[in-house]
Design a protein around this motif. Structure first.
Motif, PDB file in Angstrom:
ATOM      1  N   SER A 105      44.997  45.988  30.872  1.00  0.00           N
ATOM      2  CA  SER A 105      45.835  46.800  29.993  1.00  0.00           C
ATOM      3  C   SER A 105      46.483  45.938  28.916  1.00  0.00           C
ATOM      4  N   GLN A 106      46.912  46.569  27.848  1.00  0.00           N
ATOM      5  CA  GLN A 106      47.538  45.865  26.733  1.00  0.00           C
ATOM      6  C   GLN A 106      48.756  45.061  27.188  1.00  0.00           C
ATOM      7  N   GLU A 107      49.492  45.597  28.141  1.00  0.00           N
ATOM      8  CA  GLU A 107      50.698  44.924  28.641  1.00  0.00           C
ATOM      9  C   GLU A 107      50.374  43.625  29.380  1.00  0.00           C
ATOM     10  N   LEU A 108      49.194  43.567  29.998  1.00  0.00           N
ATOM     11  CA  LEU A 108      48.803  42.387  30.780  1.00  0.00           C
ATOM     12  C   LEU A 108      47.934  41.413  29.988  1.00  0.00           C
ATOM     13  N   PHE A 109      47.414  41.853  28.846  1.00  0.00           N
ATOM     14  CA  PHE A 109      46.458  41.048  28.086  1.00  0.00           C
ATOM     15  C   PHE A 109      47.005  39.672  27.713  1.00  0.00           C
ATOM     16  N   SER A 110      48.205  39.633  27.135  1.00  0.00           N
ATOM     17  CA  SER A 110      48.749  38.363  26.643  1.00  0.00           C
ATOM     18  C   SER A 110      49.006  37.357  27.752  1.00  0.00           C
ATOM     19  N   SER A 111      49.297  37.824  28.963  1.00  0.00           N
ATOM     20  CA  SER A 111      49.606  36.918  30.072  1.00  0.00           C
ATOM     21  C   SER A 111      48.369  36.498  30.866  1.00  0.00           C
ATOM     22  N   TYR A 112      47.417  37.421  31.023  1.00  0.00           N
ATOM     23  CA  TYR A 112      46.330  37.170  31.962  1.00  0.00           C
ATOM     24  C   TYR A 112      44.930  37.107  31.343  1.00  0.00           C
ATOM     25  N   VAL A 113      44.790  37.440  30.063  1.00  0.00           N
ATOM     26  CA  VAL A 113      43.466  37.365  29.432  1.00  0.00           C
ATOM     27  C   VAL A 113      43.471  36.388  28.261  1.00  0.00           C
ATOM     28  N   GLN A 114      44.402  36.560  27.344  1.00  0.00           N
ATOM     29  CA  GLN A 114      44.440  35.739  26.135  1.00  0.00           C
ATOM     30  C   GLN A 114      44.420  34.228  26.403  1.00  0.00           C
ATOM     31  N   PRO A 115      45.194  33.722  27.374  1.00  0.00           N
ATOM     32  CA  PRO A 115      45.156  32.275  27.625  1.00  0.00           C
ATOM     33  C   PRO A 115      43.765  31.771  27.986  1.00  0.00           C
ATOM     34  N   TYR A 116      42.977  32.592  28.659  1.00  0.00           N
ATOM     35  CA  TYR A 116      41.623  32.196  29.051  1.00  0.00           C
ATOM     36  C   TYR A 116      40.664  32.258  27.866  1.00  0.00           C
ATOM     37  N   ILE A 117      40.826  33.260  27.022  1.00  0.00           N
ATOM     38  CA  ILE A 117      39.952  33.419  25.867  1.00  0.00           C
ATOM     39  C   ILE A 117      40.125  32.261  24.885  1.00  0.00           C
ATOM     40  N   PHE A 118      41.353  31.786  24.724  1.00  0.00           N
ATOM     41  CA  PHE A 118      41.640  30.726  23.758  1.00  0.00           C
ATOM     42  C   PHE A 118      41.504  29.323  24.325  1.00  0.00           C
ATOM     43  N   SER A 119      41.279  29.193  25.611  1.00  0.00           N
ATOM     44  CA  SER A 119      41.164  27.870  26.227  1.00  0.00           C
ATOM     45  C   SER A 119      39.935  27.140  25.692  1.00  0.00           C
ATOM     46  N   THR A 120      40.101  25.869  25.336  1.00  0.00           N
ATOM     47  CA  THR A 120      38.984  25.102  24.785  1.00  0.00           C
ATOM     48  C   THR A 120      38.158  24.408  25.859  1.00  0.00           C
ATOM     49  N   ASN A 121      38.601  24.428  27.109  1.00  0.00           N
ATOM     50  CA  ASN A 121      37.799  23.824  28.182  1.00  0.00           C
ATOM     51  C   ASN A 121      37.171  24.886  29.085  1.00  0.00           C
ATOM     52  N   LEU A 122      37.146  26.125  28.612  1.00  0.00           N
ATOM     53  CA  LEU A 122      36.547  27.204  29.404  1.00  0.00           C
ATOM     54  C   LEU A 122      35.476  27.907  28.562  1.00  0.00           C
ATOM     55  N   SER A 123      34.447  27.162  28.181  1.00  0.00           N
ATOM     56  CA  SER A 123      33.346  27.788  27.452  1.00  0.00           C
ATOM     57  C   SER A 123      32.498  28.628  28.398  1.00  0.00           C
ATOM     58  N   TYR A 124      32.408  28.193  29.663  1.00  0.00           N
ATOM     59  CA  TYR A 124      31.653  28.968  30.650  1.00  0.00           C
ATOM     60  C   TYR A 124      32.111  28.597  32.058  1.00  0.00           C
ATOM     61  N   LEU A 125      31.764  29.433  33.012  1.00  0.00           N
ATOM     62  CA  LEU A 125      31.915  29.123  34.435  1.00  0.00           C
ATOM     63  C   LEU A 125      30.605  29.474  35.137  1.00  0.00           C
ATOM     64  N   PHE A 126      30.127  28.570  35.983  1.00  0.00           N
ATOM     65  CA  PHE A 126      28.954  28.853  36.802  1.00  0.00           C
ATOM     66  C   PHE A 126      29.387  29.737  37.969  1.00  0.00           C
ATOM     67  N   LEU A 127      28.664  30.824  38.174  1.00  0.00           N
ATOM     68  CA  LEU A 127      28.991  31.758  39.246  1.00  0.00           C
ATOM     69  C   LEU A 127      28.028  31.528  40.418  1.00  0.00           C
ATOM     70  N   ASP A 128      28.491  30.743  41.367  1.00  0.00           N
ATOM     71  CA  ASP A 128      27.708  30.385  42.552  1.00  0.00           C
ATOM     72  C   ASP A 128      27.883  31.480  43.605  1.00  0.00           C
ATOM     73  N   ARG A 129      26.797  32.132  43.967  1.00  0.00           N
ATOM     74  CA  ARG A 129      26.877  33.252  44.913  1.00  0.00           C
ATOM     75  C   ARG A 129      27.395  32.835  46.284  1.00  0.00           C
ATOM     76  N   ASN A 130      27.434  31.537  46.551  1.00  0.00           N
ATOM     77  CA  ASN A 130      27.944  31.053  47.840  1.00  0.00           C
ATOM     78  C   ASN A 130      29.460  30.857  47.839  1.00  0.00           C
ATOM     79  N   GLN A 131      30.088  30.996  46.669  1.00  0.00           N
ATOM     80  CA  GLN A 131      31.542  30.909  46.590  1.00  0.00           C
ATOM     81  C   GLN A 131      32.112  32.326  46.559  1.00  0.00           C
ATOM     82  N   HIS A 132      33.129  32.537  47.336  1.00  0.00           N
ATOM     83  CA  HIS A 132      33.640  33.889  47.561  1.00  0.00           C
ATOM     84  C   HIS A 132      34.050  34.579  46.259  1.00  0.00           C
TER      85      HIS A 132
END
Length: 294
Positions: A105-132
């Motif tokens: 939601s718009q109310e949660l975007f700035s706290s829980y989404v925006q920091p991840y979108i603008f992070s320069t060390n988070l271009s990708y994450l490998f999604l390993d099916r063996n990790q929960h």
């Protein structure tokens, strides 16, 4: 064959909306693209990938990663990326693209989404099916794909619930975010140079031209391309011209000589030689195959 459309800035032109939401989910076979691979591009949407069959090699910004069957990737907004199948594995994957503003939601975007979108060390994450946490995300990708295909009553609400679950699991991973201004500048300059090439590929291009577009010296420009694409700037120009020729060769009214000049070659024989090196066939043979000429 599908033509993967990007604009002069390498921004993907695909409409990322297959439902009444800013969400697109579809399955794709890498080798069915007109280039035989997914070319370098970027988009504002975040992307989740789940490999259904075979293996894929993804490049995200400067890094390459092999993604086997059953595993996947999270690719962040604005990151340059490309994909090719590994060892002729006929790779098929589910691709889920989502507008970042729709994740929560718009109310949660700035706290829980925006920091991840603008992070320069988070271009990708490998999604390993063996990790929960990753397994939960991959399962949700499958579920959203089914929801989009089946379109049962209230399925749009079900999609939003799955997206919330996915983002919660991504955050639960505990990734430490960083914000490096120099990395932002590097990304911007690389996009500027690629943009300039895509606007001027049909003209005479020098290394100095490309470097100037990125406000770099010629040597630094070469380092950027070597680090990002493992090729020289002028080699990228050559490869891009060959890519552009593929679609033109499928037009019934064009001939090989016309195409060679339209994409920036000043010699038809040189175009034929480089095309054959890249595609393992002559331009005329390629045209015959895709025009259905016997």
């Amino acid at each position: 064959m599908k033509s993967f459309m990007i604009d002069q800035n390498l921004k993907e032109l695909t409409e990322h909306r297959t439902v009444e939401l800013p969400v697109a989910c579809y399955e794709t076979r890498i080798n069915q693209n007109i280039n035989g691979y997914i070319p370098l591009h970027w988009h504002d949407e975040i992307q989740f990938v789940l490999i259904r069959k075979g293996e894929a090699v993804f490049q995200i910004n400067e890094e390459k990663i092999v993604v086997p069957e059953g595993d996947g990737l999270f690719i962040n907004s604005g990151c340059l990326h490309m994909a090719e199948e590994k060892d002729g594995s006929d790779c098929t994957y589910i691709c889920l693209n989502v507008s970042p503003h729709f994740v929560l939601s718009q109310e949660l975007f700035s706290s829980y989404v925006q920091p991840y979108i603008f992070s320069t060390n988070l271009s990708y994450l490998f999604l390993d099916r063996n990790q929960h946490w990753a397994k939960n995300i991959l399962k949700a990708v499958k579920t959203i794909n089914q929801l989009v295909q089946q379109k049962k009553s209230l399925y749009e609400i079900d999609i939003t619930m799955q997206l919330t679950l996915m983002w919660k699991n991504l955050i639960f991973n505990g990734f430490q975010l960083e914000y490096d201004q120099s990395e932002m500048i590097k990304s911007h300059r690389m996009k500027q140079m690629l943009n300039w090439i895509h606007l001027h590929y049909a003209e005479k291009i020098t290394l100095e031209d490309i470097a100037k577009a990125g406000q770099l010296s010629r040597s630094e420009c070469c380092r950027y391309f070597k680090r990002m694409l493992n090729k020289t700037p002028l080699r990228y120009v050559l490869d891009y011209r060959i890519q552009k020729s593929l679609l033109l060769l499928q037009h019934p009214e064009t001939n090989v000589t016309e195409v060679s000049y339209q994409v920036g070659f000043n010699s038809t024989s040189y175009f034929i030689s480089k095309f054959q090196q890249a595609m393992n066939m002559t331009p005329f043979s390629y045209k015959k195959i895709h025009m259905g000429i016997n």
